[in-house]
Design an enzyme around this catalytic site. Sequence first.
Site, mmCIF file in Angstrom:
data_model
loop_
_atom_site.group_PDB
_atom_site.id
_atom_site.type_symbol
_atom_site.label_atom_id
_atom_site.label_comp_id
_atom_site.label_asym_id
_atom_site.label_seq_id
_atom_site.Cartn_x
_atom_site.Cartn_y
_atom_site.Cartn_z
ATOM 1 N N GLU A 180 -3.122 -17.523 -5.396
ATOM 2 C CA GLU A 180 -1.787 -17.027 -5.758
ATOM 3 C C GLU A 180 -1.336 -17.566 -7.119
ATOM 4 O O GLU A 180 -0.664 -18.596 -7.198
ATOM 5 C CB GLU A 180 -0.747 -17.405 -4.685
ATOM 6 N N LYS A 217 -2.948 -13.080 -4.064
ATOM 7 C CA LYS A 217 -1.524 -12.851 -3.845
ATOM 8 C C LYS A 217 -0.857 -12.819 -5.215
ATOM 9 O O LYS A 217 -0.838 -13.832 -5.933
ATOM 10 C CB LYS A 217 -0.912 -13.937 -2.956
#
Length: 299
Positions: A180, A217
Amino acid sequence: MAAEAKTEMLNKVLTQDGFIAALDQSGGSTPKALKLYGLSEADWSNDEQMFDLVHQMRARIVTSNAFGGDRVLGAILFENTLDREIDGKPSSRYLWDVKQVVPFLKVDKGLEDEANGVQLMKAMPELDALLTKAVAQGVFGTKMRSVIKQANAAGINAVVAQQFEVGKQILAAGLTPIIEPEVDIHCPEKTEAETLLKQALLAELDKLTVDQKVMLKLTLPNEDNFYRDCIEHPNVIRVVALSGGYSRDDANRKLSHNHGMIASFSRALTEGLSAKQSDGEFDAALDMAIESIYQASKA
């Protein structure tokens, strides 16, 4: 984890419509999450009471009839939640055994101060021990967050290199990493930052071996379908979107324009939920939230 359960979880994440619930607010973000839930700092007097309250909130969400594996593919937990129980079962076991929701664990320890327009992750000297605990608890994957605030190539390359270095450590432990590198939605050169990020991500993905599969993400991009190359990369299981401070309506609208991305929302999922709601009101509000995010993830 039994190989059969791991295969079932992987197949669910790979093939089923739905989204991943981000229930991983940690020490720094917990007071804000509780405030949005209708509780103030007057409702707790120390960290343990604060974490008790946020666990009650998470357990209320997870045990609701609205929350289940038909629309929610997975849920990301904070380590404190992993150490607790829901309805008498370890939280991660409850998610999979009762709800058929794939458990993930947030493993990062927060962010370094900004340098080169980014915030790298703090060192994680105890990561191996945490990964061992996660495997023992039947967790499928992990999540770790860095933040990009400026379109600085050196900073963005450092973020992505660190994410993949730790990601390989997670893969070696038998878990699936969610990488992420969040682009701050207030980044003044957000489009340029996303261009640099995609280049760096694809370069690192191309270095992985055939069996090293990761998830990404990412912040919802300014350009629709911008991350299609990442979504279609053979080493990527799924690309999920963070809401990043957008309202649920805005996040859902942007997500529906990015085909192949699915949601992994935190604040946008819990928006409108309150400790003061009756169970019926709470379940209805949660059902509406889940359905709207589910539909946006299917678009």
